[in-house]
Design an enzyme around this catalytic site. Structure first.
Site, PDB file in Angstrom:
ATOM      1  N   HIS A  47       0.823  -1.228   0.000  1.00  0.00           N
ATOM      2  CA  HIS A  47       0.000   0.000   0.000  1.00  0.00           C
ATOM      3  C   HIS A  47       0.856   1.276   0.000  1.00  0.00           C
ATOM      4  O   HIS A  47       0.322   2.368  -0.206  1.00  0.00           O
ATOM      5  CB  HIS A  47      -0.996  -0.019   1.169  1.00  0.00           C
ATOM      6  CG  HIS A  47      -0.443   0.445   2.481  1.00  0.00           C
ATOM      7  ND1 HIS A  47      -0.123  -0.423   3.504  1.00  0.00           N
ATOM      8  CD2 HIS A  47      -0.163   1.678   2.943  1.00  0.00           C
ATOM      9  CE1 HIS A  47       0.329   0.284   4.531  1.00  0.00           C
ATOM     10  NE2 HIS A  47       0.310   1.561   4.220  1.00  0.00           N
ATOM     11  N   ASP A  96      -0.754  -7.342   1.611  1.00  0.00           N
ATOM     12  CA  ASP A  96      -0.076  -6.043   1.649  1.00  0.00           C
ATOM     13  C   ASP A  96       1.430  -6.250   1.800  1.00  0.00           C
ATOM     14  O   ASP A  96       2.010  -6.068   2.870  1.00  0.00           O
ATOM     15  CB  ASP A  96      -0.639  -5.216   2.810  1.00  0.00           C
ATOM     16  CG  ASP A  96      -0.184  -3.774   2.775  1.00  0.00           C
ATOM     17  OD1 ASP A  96       0.351  -3.341   1.734  1.00  0.00           O
ATOM     18  OD2 ASP A  96      -0.358  -3.083   3.803  1.00  0.00           O
ATOM     19  N   GLY A 195       3.305   5.673   8.986  1.00  0.00           N
ATOM     20  CA  GLY A 195       4.697   5.799   8.552  1.00  0.00           C
ATOM     21  C   GLY A 195       5.546   4.614   8.959  1.00  0.00           C
ATOM     22  O   GLY A 195       6.655   4.441   8.462  1.00  0.00           O
ATOM     23  N   SER A 197       4.435   1.596   8.464  1.00  0.00           N
ATOM     24  CA  SER A 197       4.075   0.488   7.575  1.00  0.00           C
ATOM     25  C   SER A 197       5.209   0.155   6.621  1.00  0.00           C
ATOM     26  O   SER A 197       5.986   1.017   6.211  1.00  0.00           O
ATOM     27  CB  SER A 197       2.782   0.723   6.824  1.00  0.00           C
ATOM     28  OG  SER A 197       2.500   2.060   6.710  1.00  0.00           O
TER      29      SER A 197
HETATM   30  C1  4AZ Z   1      -0.446   3.300   9.043  1.00  0.00           C
HETATM   31  O1  4AZ Z   1      -1.261   4.177   8.734  1.00  0.00           O
HETATM   32  C2  4AZ Z   1      -0.669   2.516  10.276  1.00  0.00           C
HETATM   33  N1  4AZ Z   1      -1.652   0.944  14.940  1.00  0.00           N
HETATM   34  C3  4AZ Z   1       0.121   1.414  10.539  1.00  0.00           C
HETATM   35  C4  4AZ Z   1      -0.095   0.676  11.690  1.00  0.00           C
HETATM   36  C5  4AZ Z   1      -1.079   1.021  12.569  1.00  0.00           C
HETATM   37  C6  4AZ Z   1      -1.883   2.130  12.318  1.00  0.00           C
HETATM   38  C7  4AZ Z   1      -1.675   2.872  11.160  1.00  0.00           C
HETATM   39  C8  4AZ Z   1      -1.298   0.198  13.785  1.00  0.00           C
HETATM   40  O2  4AZ Z   1       0.536   3.086   8.348  1.00  0.00           O
END
Ligand code: 4AZ
Length: 247
Positions: A47, A96, A195, A197
């Site tokens: 993503h 993902d 951020g 991710s």
């Molecule tokens: C994000 O938006 C995101 N609390 C990644 C992980 C989590 C929330 C948001 C988990 O990349």
């Protein structure tokens, strides 16, 4: 990372920062986390990658404790090519996962050092105990609505949720698939946030830090009784190996 602690890259030497170049500002912006899994290979989240982002615009930064500070330990690479999973769903973030091949002249990309070291991939059959404590890291936001990413890499501790508890009811009704896993802090102190991710959820297995999850999504950051959702890496070992073998 919401909560957790500021960390040193020596404690998470597989942590990568993926950046993208914007011609209008003539500069690279932080895009997502990533995980070094081999000298020339980095895993991240599908993503993170917009159609517009050609490989030439991407860069991977390894070995930095401070996101924006040059360091003698850093190793920076252009991206030769990248793949997002063919079955990635933008609707529910199923599959993902993305794989990046770093560019090199001689087949050697990242060189092992105290600050740069790949995480191990799990065997496809790896099953870890419910509530096992594992580690997340990243340069992501320290609060959900913060305008800034963290200036320094952070780490946090989360526990693996039993799959039967990893249900839409805990995540504001959103779909959970068998390719996802939930992990959260039973103390309510640590969580992944925006951020982070693409970055790692690693668990110790036989003395090795093993990549069990890729940080994927969640319902905000650090909400009570709300886990973070991770891409279940054991499901993608064949996908990853095949891409690495054929290119
Ligand atoms: C994000 O938006 C995101 N609390 C990644 C992980 C989590 C929330 C948001 C988990 O990349």
């Amino acid at each position: 990372i919401w909560g957790g602690q500021f960390s040193d890259i020596k404690d998470q030497p597989w942590q990568a920062a993926v950046t993208v170049y914007f011609p209008r500002s003539k500069s690279h912006s932080f895009l997502c986390g990533g995980v070094l899994i081999d000298s020339c290979w980095v895993l991240s989240a599908a993503h993170c990658f917009n159609e517009q982002f050609t490989a030439e615009r991407l860069r991977v930064v390894l070995g930095r404790t401070f996101r924006l500070q040059n360091s003698s330990s850093e190793q920076i690479f252009d991206v030769e090519k990248y793949w997002t999973h063919e079955q990635y769903s933008h609707e529910d973030f199923d599959n993902d996962i993305a794989l990046l091949r770093l560019k090199s002249e001689n087949g050697i990309c990242a060189v092992n050092s105290p600050e740069v070291l790949p995480a191990c991939l799990p065997e496809p059959g790896l099953v870890l105990p419910d509530w096992m404590e594992c580690e997340i890291s990243g340069y992501g936001k320290r609060e959900e609505f913060s305008p800034f990413y963290s200036e320094r890499v952070k780490r946090g501790y989360v526990r693996l949720w039993p799959q039967e508890r990893c249900v839409p009811e805990k995540l504001s009704g959103r779909t959970i698939t068998a390719n996802m896993l939930c992990a959260g802090d039973t103390r309510g102190l640590d969580d992944a946030c925006k951020g982070d991710s693409g970055g790692p959820l690693v668990c110790e297995k036989g003395g090795r830090m093993t990549l069990v999850g890729v940080i994927s999504w969640g319902d905000g950051c650090g909400k009570e009784d709300t886990p973070g959702v991770y891409t279940r890496v054991t499901k993608y070992i064949t996908w990853v190996s095949r891409k690495m073998r054929l290119s």
